[in-house]
Design a protein around this motif. Structure first.
Motif, mmCIF file in Angstrom:
data_model
loop_
_atom_site.group_PDB
_atom_site.id
_atom_site.type_symbol
_atom_site.label_atom_id
_atom_site.label_comp_id
_atom_site.label_asym_id
_atom_site.label_seq_id
_atom_site.Cartn_x
_atom_site.Cartn_y
_atom_site.Cartn_z
ATOM 1 N N SER A 2 1.119 -1.198 -0.107
ATOM 2 C CA SER A 2 0.108 0.090 -0.144
ATOM 3 C C SER A 2 1.011 1.165 0.001
ATOM 4 N N GLU A 3 0.392 2.501 -0.585
ATOM 5 C CA GLU A 3 1.050 3.530 -0.495
ATOM 6 C C GLU A 3 0.933 4.201 0.869
ATOM 7 N N TYR A 4 -0.017 3.617 1.896
ATOM 8 C CA TYR A 4 -0.152 4.190 3.027
ATOM 9 C C TYR A 4 0.587 3.252 4.063
ATOM 10 N N GLU A 5 1.230 3.792 4.828
ATOM 11 C CA GLU A 5 2.071 3.049 5.775
ATOM 12 C C GLU A 5 1.415 3.064 7.237
ATOM 13 N N THR A 6 1.431 1.977 7.876
ATOM 14 C CA THR A 6 1.072 1.952 9.369
ATOM 15 C C THR A 6 2.089 1.934 10.192
ATOM 16 N N ALA A 148 -9.395 7.901 5.090
ATOM 17 C CA ALA A 148 -8.786 6.577 4.309
ATOM 18 C C ALA A 148 -7.603 6.191 4.972
ATOM 19 N N GLN A 149 -6.821 6.752 5.659
ATOM 20 C CA GLN A 149 -5.737 6.105 6.439
ATOM 21 C C GLN A 149 -6.237 5.208 7.468
ATOM 22 N N ASN A 150 -7.219 5.413 8.136
ATOM 23 C CA ASN A 150 -7.678 4.728 9.107
ATOM 24 C C ASN A 150 -8.087 3.180 8.699
ATOM 25 N N ASP A 153 -4.944 1.318 7.689
ATOM 26 C CA ASP A 153 -4.350 0.645 8.576
ATOM 27 C C ASP A 153 -4.960 -0.564 9.005
ATOM 28 N N TYR A 154 -6.285 -0.767 8.937
ATOM 29 C CA TYR A 154 -6.838 -2.146 9.137
ATOM 30 C C TYR A 154 -6.638 -2.908 7.851
ATOM 31 N N GLN A 155 -6.430 -2.470 6.623
ATOM 32 C CA GLN A 155 -6.133 -3.239 5.601
ATOM 33 C C GLN A 155 -4.674 -3.906 5.601
ATOM 34 N N ASN A 156 -4.037 -2.801 5.921
ATOM 35 C CA ASN A 156 -2.471 -3.184 6.160
ATOM 36 C C ASN A 156 -2.055 -4.452 7.191
ATOM 37 N N MET A 157 -3.059 -4.248 8.368
ATOM 38 C CA MET A 157 -2.804 -5.198 9.301
ATOM 39 C C MET A 157 -3.423 -6.638 8.903
ATOM 40 N N ALA A 158 -4.411 -6.647 8.139
ATOM 41 C CA ALA A 158 -4.919 -7.763 7.561
ATOM 42 C C ALA A 158 -3.950 -8.454 6.777
ATOM 43 N N GLU A 159 -3.372 -7.827 5.889
ATOM 44 C CA GLU A 159 -2.244 -8.166 5.037
ATOM 45 C C GLU A 159 -1.042 -8.770 5.566
ATOM 46 N N GLU A 160 -0.723 -7.740 6.559
ATOM 47 C CA GLU A 160 0.518 -7.963 7.306
ATOM 48 C C GLU A 160 0.393 -9.469 8.186
ATOM 49 N N TYR A 161 -0.659 -9.710 8.572
ATOM 50 C CA TYR A 161 -0.892 -10.832 9.750
ATOM 51 C C TYR A 161 -1.613 -11.867 9.139
#
Length: 165
Positions: A2-6, A148-150, A153-161
């Motif tokens: 993602s272009e958004y970092e968490t 959108a960042q919030n 953040d959920y999407q990033n965690m779902a992908e990472e974990y």
């Protein structure tokens, strides 16, 4: 990617806040600790029209039931998640994330919350347009981050974990 970092700090705060909020939602269920059922959900489907995909509703109910059983069996996690949330800083966030992932029941509550969030808001547009219906007026973190960042953040965690909706 993602272009958004968490940040690790945001991940830890979101996971702990969501896990802790599960205790509140579980206390509002229509069923009892001794007899948990899918239809014990505190959600009123009539009041939530259009807030989730009908196809995902059954999965949401199953996840809520799973979370309620964890809450029933591990009431000590409510205080633990609250204390951990209060202790998160940018400096210790990675360590706190490690603690979350090392505690299977806490990790499961976080996974369930992130998964339900993404089932309800499958795209950033759905979140930004609808907002987060579970946000309490006093939940400043979510109110300040209802953008959108919030969602990302959920999407990033779902992908990472590897927590898929």
């Amino acid at each position: 990617m993602s272009e958004y970092e968490t940040s690790a700090e945001n991940k830890a705060k979101i996971l702990l806040d969501e896990a802790n909020l599960t205790f509140c939602e579980t206390s509002e269920r229509k069923d009892t600790t001794e007899e948990r059922t899918l239809d014990g959900s505190p959600w009123d489907i009539g009041k939530m029209d259009g807030e989730f995909d009908e196809d995902d509703y059954q999965k949401i109910l199953e996840l809520q039931l799973e979370a309620a059983k964890i809450v029933d069996e591990h009431p000590e996690l409510e205080e633990k998640t609250s204390e951990m949330f209060q202790s998160v800083t940018a400096e210790n966030a990675e360590e706190v994330l490690g603690q979350i992932m090392a505690e299977p029941n806490l990790c499961d509550l976080a996974r369930i919350a992130v998964t339900i969030f993404l089932l309800r808001f499958p795209s950033v547009e759905s979140f930004v347009n609808k907002g987060h219906p579970l946000v309490l007026a006093m939940d400043e973190y979510m109110l300040e981050n209802a953008n959108a960042q919030n969602w990302q953040d959920y999407q990033n965690m779902a992908e990472e974990y590897k927590w898929s909706a």
